[in-house]
Design a protein around this motif. Structure first.
Motif, PDB file in Angstrom:
ATOM      1  N   MET A   1      31.396  16.269 -13.695  1.00  0.00           N
ATOM      2  CA  MET A   1      30.099  16.431 -14.340  1.00  0.00           C
ATOM      3  C   MET A   1      29.125  15.447 -13.702  1.00  0.00           C
ATOM      4  O   MET A   1      29.473  14.324 -13.400  1.00  0.00           O
ATOM      5  CB  MET A   1      30.267  16.167 -15.831  1.00  0.00           C
ATOM      6  N   LYS A   2      27.910  15.878 -13.516  1.00  0.00           N
ATOM      7  CA  LYS A   2      26.829  15.010 -13.053  1.00  0.00           C
ATOM      8  C   LYS A   2      25.981  14.600 -14.255  1.00  0.00           C
ATOM      9  O   LYS A   2      25.976  15.281 -15.271  1.00  0.00           O
ATOM     10  CB  LYS A   2      25.974  15.731 -12.018  1.00  0.00           C
ATOM     11  N   LEU A   3      25.260  13.501 -14.117  1.00  0.00           N
ATOM     12  CA  LEU A   3      24.436  12.999 -15.219  1.00  0.00           C
ATOM     13  C   LEU A   3      23.501  14.076 -15.759  1.00  0.00           C
ATOM     14  O   LEU A   3      23.389  14.250 -16.967  1.00  0.00           O
ATOM     15  CB  LEU A   3      23.643  11.774 -14.778  1.00  0.00           C
ATOM     16  N   ARG A   4      22.863  14.812 -14.886  1.00  0.00           N
ATOM     17  CA  ARG A   4      21.895  15.818 -15.337  1.00  0.00           C
ATOM     18  C   ARG A   4      22.554  16.919 -16.173  1.00  0.00           C
ATOM     19  O   ARG A   4      21.879  17.649 -16.885  1.00  0.00           O
ATOM     20  CB  ARG A   4      21.130  16.406 -14.153  1.00  0.00           C
ATOM     21  N   GLU A   5      23.882  17.019 -16.118  1.00  0.00           N
ATOM     22  CA  GLU A   5      24.624  18.026 -16.880  1.00  0.00           C
ATOM     23  C   GLU A   5      25.199  17.482 -18.190  1.00  0.00           C
ATOM     24  O   GLU A   5      25.754  18.237 -18.983  1.00  0.00           O
ATOM     25  CB  GLU A   5      25.778  18.570 -16.030  1.00  0.00           C
ATOM     26  N   LYS A  34      35.288  12.888 -28.149  1.00  0.00           N
ATOM     27  CA  LYS A  34      36.388  12.290 -27.382  1.00  0.00           C
ATOM     28  C   LYS A  34      36.687  13.118 -26.131  1.00  0.00           C
ATOM     29  O   LYS A  34      36.957  12.564 -25.065  1.00  0.00           O
ATOM     30  CB  LYS A  34      37.646  12.146 -28.242  1.00  0.00           C
ATOM     31  N   LYS A  35      36.622  14.431 -26.255  1.00  0.00           N
ATOM     32  CA  LYS A  35      36.819  15.307 -25.095  1.00  0.00           C
ATOM     33  C   LYS A  35      35.709  15.062 -24.069  1.00  0.00           C
ATOM     34  O   LYS A  35      35.969  14.946 -22.862  1.00  0.00           O
ATOM     35  CB  LYS A  35      36.822  16.771 -25.545  1.00  0.00           C
ATOM     36  N   PHE A  36      34.470  14.969 -24.544  1.00  0.00           N
ATOM     37  CA  PHE A  36      33.318  14.694 -23.678  1.00  0.00           C
ATOM     38  C   PHE A  36      33.487  13.337 -22.983  1.00  0.00           C
ATOM     39  O   PHE A  36      33.221  13.210 -21.782  1.00  0.00           O
ATOM     40  CB  PHE A  36      32.045  14.728 -24.530  1.00  0.00           C
ATOM     41  N   ALA A  37      33.949  12.338 -23.702  1.00  0.00           N
ATOM     42  CA  ALA A  37      34.116  10.990 -23.140  1.00  0.00           C
ATOM     43  C   ALA A  37      35.177  10.953 -22.044  1.00  0.00           C
ATOM     44  O   ALA A  37      35.122  10.094 -21.158  1.00  0.00           O
ATOM     45  CB  ALA A  37      34.473  10.007 -24.248  1.00  0.00           C
ATOM     46  N   ARG A  38      36.128  11.855 -22.084  1.00  0.00           N
ATOM     47  CA  ARG A  38      37.192  11.899 -21.080  1.00  0.00           C
ATOM     48  C   ARG A  38      36.781  12.631 -19.804  1.00  0.00           C
ATOM     49  O   ARG A  38      37.493  12.590 -18.809  1.00  0.00           O
ATOM     50  CB  ARG A  38      38.427  12.569 -21.676  1.00  0.00           C
ATOM     51  N   MET A  39      35.647  13.308 -19.831  1.00  0.00           N
ATOM     52  CA  MET A  39      35.193  14.065 -18.669  1.00  0.00           C
ATOM     53  C   MET A  39      34.604  13.106 -17.639  1.00  0.00           C
ATOM     54  O   MET A  39      33.686  12.345 -17.957  1.00  0.00           O
ATOM     55  CB  MET A  39      34.161  15.112 -19.076  1.00  0.00           C
ATOM     56  N   PRO A  40      35.118  13.137 -16.408  1.00  0.00           N
ATOM     57  CA  PRO A  40      34.583  12.225 -15.390  1.00  0.00           C
ATOM     58  C   PRO A  40      33.130  12.560 -15.053  1.00  0.00           C
ATOM     59  O   PRO A  40      32.712  13.710 -15.114  1.00  0.00           O
ATOM     60  CB  PRO A  40      35.486  12.453 -14.173  1.00  0.00           C
ATOM     61  N   VAL A  41      32.398  11.530 -14.709  1.00  0.00           N
ATOM     62  CA  VAL A  41      30.999  11.689 -14.304  1.00  0.00           C
ATOM     63  C   VAL A  41      30.897  11.205 -12.858  1.00  0.00           C
ATOM     64  O   VAL A  41      31.476  10.179 -12.500  1.00  0.00           O
ATOM     65  CB  VAL A  41      30.052  10.940 -15.265  1.00  0.00           C
ATOM     66  N   GLU A  42      30.196  11.962 -12.033  1.00  0.00           N
ATOM     67  CA  GLU A  42      30.201  11.719 -10.592  1.00  0.00           C
ATOM     68  C   GLU A  42      29.183  10.699 -10.097  1.00  0.00           C
ATOM     69  O   GLU A  42      29.476   9.904  -9.229  1.00  0.00           O
ATOM     70  CB  GLU A  42      29.945  13.038  -9.845  1.00  0.00           C
ATOM     71  N   ASP A  43      27.977  10.726 -10.594  1.00  0.00           N
ATOM     72  CA  ASP A  43      26.894  10.005  -9.943  1.00  0.00           C
ATOM     73  C   ASP A  43      26.423   8.738 -10.654  1.00  0.00           C
ATOM     74  O   ASP A  43      25.462   8.114 -10.228  1.00  0.00           O
ATOM     75  CB  ASP A  43      25.717  10.942  -9.700  1.00  0.00           C
ATOM     76  N   VAL A  44      27.080   8.356 -11.747  1.00  0.00           N
ATOM     77  CA  VAL A  44      26.721   7.140 -12.483  1.00  0.00           C
ATOM     78  C   VAL A  44      27.991   6.527 -13.070  1.00  0.00           C
ATOM     79  O   VAL A  44      29.064   7.125 -13.026  1.00  0.00           O
ATOM     80  CB  VAL A  44      25.725   7.440 -13.638  1.00  0.00           C
ATOM     81  N   VAL A  45      27.871   5.342 -13.618  1.00  0.00           N
ATOM     82  CA  VAL A  45      28.964   4.739 -14.387  1.00  0.00           C
ATOM     83  C   VAL A  45      28.645   4.936 -15.860  1.00  0.00           C
ATOM     84  O   VAL A  45      27.493   5.142 -16.235  1.00  0.00           O
ATOM     85  CB  VAL A  45      29.157   3.241 -14.040  1.00  0.00           C
ATOM     86  N   ASP A  46      29.672   4.879 -16.690  1.00  0.00           N
ATOM     87  CA  ASP A  46      29.431   5.154 -18.103  1.00  0.00           C
ATOM     88  C   ASP A  46      30.208   4.210 -18.990  1.00  0.00           C
ATOM     89  O   ASP A  46      31.139   3.542 -18.559  1.00  0.00           O
ATOM     90  CB  ASP A  46      29.761   6.605 -18.438  1.00  0.00           C
ATOM     91  N   PHE A  72      24.974   6.018 -19.838  1.00  0.00           N
ATOM     92  CA  PHE A  72      25.079   6.231 -18.395  1.00  0.00           C
ATOM     93  C   PHE A  72      24.188   5.242 -17.662  1.00  0.00           C
ATOM     94  O   PHE A  72      23.030   5.047 -18.031  1.00  0.00           O
ATOM     95  CB  PHE A  72      24.667   7.660 -18.032  1.00  0.00           C
ATOM     96  N   SER A  73      24.740   4.622 -16.607  1.00  0.00           N
ATOM     97  CA  SER A  73      24.006   3.637 -15.828  1.00  0.00           C
ATOM     98  C   SER A  73      24.200   3.907 -14.338  1.00  0.00           C
ATOM     99  O   SER A  73      25.250   4.385 -13.918  1.00  0.00           O
ATOM    100  CB  SER A  73      24.504   2.217 -16.128  1.00  0.00           C
ATOM    101  N   GLU A  74      23.172   3.575 -13.560  1.00  0.00           N
ATOM    102  CA  GLU A  74      23.265   3.678 -12.111  1.00  0.00           C
ATOM    103  C   GLU A  74      23.814   2.362 -11.582  1.00  0.00           C
ATOM    104  O   GLU A  74      23.292   1.293 -11.892  1.00  0.00           O
ATOM    105  CB  GLU A  74      21.895   3.956 -11.502  1.00  0.00           C
TER     106      GLU A  74
END
Length: 144
Positions: A1-5, A34-46, A72-74
């Motif tokens: 997942m990307k931040l914009r998504e 909890k499911k959402f929190a487990r989804m990796p994010v590609e372009d930021v740290v969380d 979410f943070s850059e």
């Protein structure tokens, strides 16, 4: 997942579970989150946070608020710059926590997401709020 998504992803997960702003039930929303929190994010740290406690209501009275949020943070060489929060908010009557203390939990304070979840779910105040009927609930995306 990307931040914009992120917001659309959370919205879709909640909708698939039958949850809307008008029908956000705390325990079911937490399970989805909890499911959402487990989804990796590609372009930021969380970081995931759960915060709850008393606050002043719009009418000047008191209420209890529960925020379940993914932050979410850059990343930068000298740290990270906060970009936005995506999550759910629940408002409860002033006595919803009874005598339980307020709580603030961050994934960064735990060695794993699972340990964070265990700490949150074992907190007396969180358990009380998961079993209470909210006065209001909403999803949010807050830009920083």
């Amino acid at each position: 997942m990307k931040l914009r998504e992120a917001q659309a992803t959370l919205d879709q997960l909640l909708a698939t579970a039958g949850l809307t702003d008008e029908s956000l039930e705390p325990w079911h929303a937490w399970k989805v989150f909890k499911k959402f929190a487990r989804m990796p994010v590609e372009d930021v740290v969380d970081d995931v946070t759960v915060q709850y406690g008393p606050q002043q209501a719009d009418d000047g009275g008191r209420q209890v608020a529960l925020y379940i949020s993914r932050e979410f943070s850059e990343p930068h060489l000298d740290g990270a710059e906060l970009v936005c929060h995506v999550g759910c908010e629940f408002l409860f009557s002033a006595d919803a926590l009874a005598e339980a203390p307020e709580g603030e939990y961050w994934t960064q304070d735990y060695p794993s997401l699972e340990r964070f979840i265990d700490a949150v779910e074992s907190a007396e105040g969180f358990q009380l709020l998961m079993n209470a009927n909210p006065l209001a609930s909403s999803r949010f995306r807050e830009e920083v």
